[in-house]
Scaffold this motif. Structure first.
Motif, mmCIF file in Angstrom:
data_model
loop_
_atom_site.group_PDB
_atom_site.id
_atom_site.type_symbol
_atom_site.label_atom_id
_atom_site.label_comp_id
_atom_site.label_asym_id
_atom_site.label_seq_id
_atom_site.Cartn_x
_atom_site.Cartn_y
_atom_site.Cartn_z
ATOM 1 N N ARG A 326 0.858 -1.190 0.000
ATOM 2 C CA ARG A 326 0.000 0.000 0.000
ATOM 3 C C ARG A 326 0.895 1.240 0.000
ATOM 4 N N LEU A 327 0.561 2.200 -0.841
ATOM 5 C CA LEU A 327 1.358 3.419 -0.982
ATOM 6 C C LEU A 327 0.460 4.636 -0.805
ATOM 7 N N LEU A 328 0.918 5.572 0.016
ATOM 8 C CA LEU A 328 0.194 6.823 0.237
ATOM 9 C C LEU A 328 1.082 8.000 -0.156
ATOM 10 N N ILE A 329 0.571 8.864 -1.012
ATOM 11 C CA ILE A 329 1.205 10.144 -1.321
ATOM 12 C C ILE A 329 0.107 11.186 -1.145
ATOM 13 N N CYS A 330 0.240 12.025 -0.128
ATOM 14 C CA CYS A 330 -0.865 12.901 0.253
ATOM 15 C C CYS A 330 -0.322 14.204 0.824
ATOM 16 N N LYS A 331 -0.969 15.306 0.522
ATOM 17 C CA LYS A 331 -0.601 16.572 1.136
ATOM 18 C C LYS A 331 -0.831 16.500 2.647
ATOM 19 N N LEU A 332 0.139 16.991 3.422
ATOM 20 C CA LEU A 332 -0.044 17.037 4.868
ATOM 21 C C LEU A 332 -1.292 17.822 5.236
ATOM 22 N N SER A 333 -1.588 18.850 4.487
ATOM 23 C CA SER A 333 -2.743 19.688 4.779
ATOM 24 C C SER A 333 -4.066 18.980 4.501
ATOM 25 N N GLU A 334 -4.016 17.835 3.791
ATOM 26 C CA GLU A 334 -5.233 17.099 3.443
ATOM 27 C C GLU A 334 -5.304 15.747 4.142
ATOM 28 N N GLU A 335 -4.489 15.540 5.164
ATOM 29 C CA GLU A 335 -4.403 14.189 5.720
ATOM 30 C C GLU A 335 -5.670 13.744 6.441
ATOM 31 N N GLN A 336 -6.569 14.679 6.770
ATOM 32 C CA GLN A 336 -7.830 14.269 7.384
ATOM 33 C C GLN A 336 -8.641 13.379 6.458
ATOM 34 N N ARG A 337 -8.292 13.350 5.163
ATOM 35 C CA ARG A 337 -9.030 12.523 4.202
ATOM 36 C C ARG A 337 -8.484 11.098 4.106
ATOM 37 N N ILE A 338 -7.386 10.816 4.839
ATOM 38 C CA ILE A 338 -6.769 9.488 4.727
ATOM 39 C C ILE A 338 -7.766 8.391 5.062
ATOM 40 N N LYS A 339 -8.496 8.562 6.159
ATOM 41 C CA LYS A 339 -9.464 7.530 6.560
ATOM 42 C C LYS A 339 -10.507 7.319 5.477
#
Length: 344
Positions: A326-339
């Motif tokens: 599993r790979l995640l590339i995500c803006k820190l400012s948008e991490e609330q969307r990870i779940k």
């Protein structure tokens, strides 16, 4: 307390192995192992108790092999912190009716361990000599909206320990303006969810303020430590109200005290909070992995499996995390969307 289920550190953490069981900091020890390590000079292994989800008993035993297996208590279902604490308190009471207890989450981080141990010992000494309940209040370093706050009455200093004060009120997680107002005063502290009390004190508090919940665990005292314990807990635990210890006890009891502390604590609720605790390179990157190279990359946090060669170029303010395919590339400012998108 090690029963939490979550994916806030996805893909490193999953429902099968939540964050308390992973090496979030890249130090070779999981968060629950680091929690156990902090208590080594304060408590013998046979006096360490873990309350966890039944699905995680094997992981707890694997990561904490020195703890007797009988000290790993399994919740058949999630019912928040009050039933968890009531259960383990009655279980400890069956073994030692004079025990002094520290209740702590298993997934927080403490950077200054010697100061942590000093503070815990001071609180244990206080609990042993009084009927008071002590909670630790973390001295705030920023207007944090993700934590509850403890409002202390700094004029009500304990005679037994000058560091300990009467709690005036517990405050819910505030909005930013309220958080800024709180930290402009010297009597507001983050609520770390760490409690210290004598076993008699907490059981009496449950009897007084949560009699229905207390009766469930008091009525089955004859099965504690026997082969029938898990079977009976499986039958009765679902009858417990889903309620936190803050609502059940802390906001109702009278002799509640706070010990303000500063040992660089974090509950690591986000990748961003992990970044603030991690070492950064000259470009502000937190790299919690080996074999990673960065070019034109700033203010990122990178955590990939050992042995995975990784090159990151041209990112600013991103999370890059990889585990088990599993790979995640995500803006820190948008991490609330990870779940949200980790379940897609």
């Amino acid at each position: 307390m090690a029963g939490g289920v979550g994916s806030r550190f996805w893909p490193m953490s999953t429902e099968d192995r939540p964050k308390q069981f992973i090496d979030v900091l890249g130090v070779g020890r999981s968060l629950i192992q680091l929690t156990y390590d902090r208590f080594k000079d304060l408590c013998a292994p046979e006096n360490v108790w873990v309350v966890t989800n039944a699905d995680y008993k094997a992981i707890v035993h694997e990561q904490l092999p020195d703890i007797p297996q009988g000290n790993i208590l399994c919740e058949p279902c999630r019912r928040n912190t009050a039933p968890c604490i009531a259960y383990v308190s009655h279980r400890i009471n069956a073994k030692d009716k004079a025990a002094n207890i520290v209740v702590t989450p298993s997934d927080a981080v403490v950077m200054n361990v010697p100061e942590f141990r000093r503070v815990i010992q001071a609180a244990l000494d206080f609990a042993a000599e009084s009927d008071g309940i002590v909670t630790l209040g973390m001295k705030p370093t920023r207007p944090e909206t993700g934590y509850g706050y403890i409002q202390a009455d700094m004029s009500q200093q304990s005679l037994r320990n000058k560091e300990i004060f009467q709690v005036e009120k517990f405050r819910e997680k505030p909005d930013l303006a309220t958080a800024k107002e709180y930290i402009s005063h010297n009597n507001y502290f983050w609520n770390a969810g760490i409690f210290i009390w004598n076993v008699k004190t907490i059981i009496n508090a449950f009897r007084m303020y949560q009699p229905a919940l207390n009766n469930i665990f008091e009525s089955i005292s004859d099965v504690y430590g026997t082969e029938r314990e898990q079977e009976v807990i499986n039958q009765r635990y679902g009858d417990c109200e889903n309620i936190s210890v803050d609502y059940a006890i802390m906001e109702k009891a009278e002799e509640i005290y706070v010990l303000p502390a500063d040992f660089n604590w974090s509950d690591l609720g986000t990748w961003g909070s992990l970044q603030t605790l991690s070492k950064r390179d000259a470009n502000g990157n937190s790299i919690i992995s080996d074999n990673v190279k960065t070019f034109d990359t700033t203010n990122c946090i990178i955590n990939v499996e050992a042995g995975k060669q990784t090159v990151v170029q041209g990112l600013d303010g991103y999370i890059v995390a990889q585990r088990d395919g599993r790979l995640l590339i995500c803006k820190l400012s948008e991490e609330q969307r990870i779940k949200e998108f980790s379940k897609e």
